[in-house]
Design a protein around this motif. Sequence first.
Motif, PDB file in Angstrom:
ATOM      1  N   UNK A  56       1.099  -1.242  -0.291  1.00 51.42           N
ATOM      2  CA  UNK A  56      -0.307   0.210   0.014  1.00 51.42           C
ATOM      3  C   UNK A  56       0.803   1.364   0.224  1.00 51.42           C
ATOM      4  N   UNK A  57       0.270   2.317  -0.241  1.00 54.48           N
ATOM      5  CA  UNK A  57       0.850   3.697  -0.813  1.00 54.48           C
ATOM      6  C   UNK A  57       0.142   4.186  -0.487  1.00 54.48           C
ATOM      7  N   UNK A  58       0.790   5.472   0.188  1.00 52.06           N
ATOM      8  CA  UNK A  58      -0.219   7.048   0.275  1.00 52.06           C
ATOM      9  C   UNK A  58       0.846   8.072  -0.001  1.00 52.06           C
ATOM     10  N   UNK A  59       0.041   9.092  -0.341  1.00 52.76           N
ATOM     11  CA  UNK A  59       1.137  10.737  -0.021  1.00 52.76           C
ATOM     12  C   UNK A  59       1.377  10.882   1.136  1.00 52.76           C
ATOM     13  N   UNK A  63       5.397  15.884  -0.494  1.00 51.71           N
ATOM     14  CA  UNK A  63       6.791  15.503  -0.393  1.00 51.71           C
ATOM     15  C   UNK A  63       7.441  14.827  -0.941  1.00 51.71           C
ATOM     16  N   UNK A  64       6.878  12.995  -0.563  1.00 47.77           N
ATOM     17  CA  UNK A  64       7.152  11.177  -0.329  1.00 47.77           C
ATOM     18  C   UNK A  64       6.045  11.211  -0.345  1.00 47.77           C
ATOM     19  N   UNK A  65       5.964   9.263  -0.195  1.00 46.70           N
ATOM     20  CA  UNK A  65       5.689   8.989  -0.244  1.00 46.70           C
ATOM     21  C   UNK A  65       5.641   7.632   1.808  1.00 46.70           C
ATOM     22  N   UNK A  66       4.365   7.030   2.158  1.00 43.40           N
ATOM     23  CA  UNK A  66       4.328   6.454   2.349  1.00 43.40           C
ATOM     24  C   UNK A  66       3.634   4.676   2.619  1.00 43.40           C
ATOM     25  N   UNK A  67       4.911   3.990   2.309  1.00 42.83           N
ATOM     26  CA  UNK A  67       4.408   2.458   1.738  1.00 42.83           C
ATOM     27  C   UNK A  67       4.680   1.762   2.783  1.00 42.83           C
ATOM     28  N   UNK A  68       4.196   0.759   3.055  1.00 43.11           N
ATOM     29  CA  UNK A  68       3.988  -0.574   3.464  1.00 43.11           C
ATOM     30  C   UNK A  68       2.789  -1.837   3.057  1.00 43.11           C
ATOM     31  N   UNK A  69       3.775  -3.241   3.436  1.00 39.56           N
ATOM     32  CA  UNK A  69       2.375  -4.137   3.333  1.00 39.56           C
ATOM     33  C   UNK A  69       2.049  -5.118   3.808  1.00 39.56           C
ATOM     34  N   UNK A  70       1.313  -5.550   3.409  1.00 38.98           N
ATOM     35  CA  UNK A  70       0.431  -6.603   4.482  1.00 38.98           C
ATOM     36  C   UNK A  70       0.869  -8.098   4.361  1.00 38.98           C
ATOM     37  N   UNK A  71       1.447  -8.946   5.080  1.00 37.29           N
ATOM     38  CA  UNK A  71       1.590  -9.827   4.595  1.00 37.29           C
ATOM     39  C   UNK A  71       0.350 -11.341   5.283  1.00 37.29           C
ATOM     40  N   UNK A 200      -5.948  16.264   4.529  1.00 39.21           N
ATOM     41  CA  UNK A 200      -5.418  15.687   2.934  1.00 39.21           C
ATOM     42  C   UNK A 200      -3.930  16.203   3.366  1.00 39.21           C
ATOM     43  N   UNK A 201      -3.475  16.293   4.608  1.00 40.27           N
ATOM     44  CA  UNK A 201      -2.130  15.694   4.627  1.00 40.27           C
ATOM     45  C   UNK A 201      -1.038  14.989   3.919  1.00 40.27           C
TER      46      UNK A 201
END
Length: 217
Positions: A56-59, A63-71, A200-201
């Motif tokens: 998953x990825x969010x703005x 400036x940048x993206x947060x991203x991570x995973x579900x396993x 919206x941040x």
Amino acid sequence: MSNPRPLLLALPLALLALPLAAQQMQMPKQVPGKLDKTRVAAGIYKLDSNHTLIGWRVDHLGFSDYFGVFGDSTGSLTLDPKNPATAKVEVTIPVAKVLTASPGLNAHLLRPGKDGGKPDFFGPSPADARFVSIKVTPGKDLISASILGNLTLNGQTHPVTIAARFKGAGTAPFGGKATVGFQGKANILRSQWGIAAGIPLVSDKVELDISAPFEKQ
């Protein structure tokens, strides 16, 4: 008399190396999965939890993206290559095992709400998410498909469409099971599921990137 200690230390290491060496000798010389529809057999498949990731990825602030995973997801796939529109897929996703590279962000995603209030994101004991397909529409190339289904998350259920693509099929080298693999992409608005902290941040839109192999039962 020579000191036997080096030999005693080396022997366990040598014994440990034997299974690894044998495994390396048995490694296939070619990638077992191929982009070949004729390799796909009809039947019921089980999701290979050890090799499935849902990214998953969010703005963040623009400036940048947060991203991570579900396993550790589980699920099943019913598939008939002669009639792909009849395919059915169900996947359960343990939200509590969400993972990012930031311990602080991990804690934020799973922390309880302040002063007994609603958590910002998932909370400390979130229920598993679940996706159940409703309709599969094969692409004209017979490699891609649009999968419409219901996603239950945070106690709410809403429709989601996954753009799926066949990645490959073949026999898994370890276990010998017929395996098919797919990639998928989808966009959701997290506020629809009652997860609205920081908008919206931190973007409402969440981009999902799915990699999922299934093993024939």
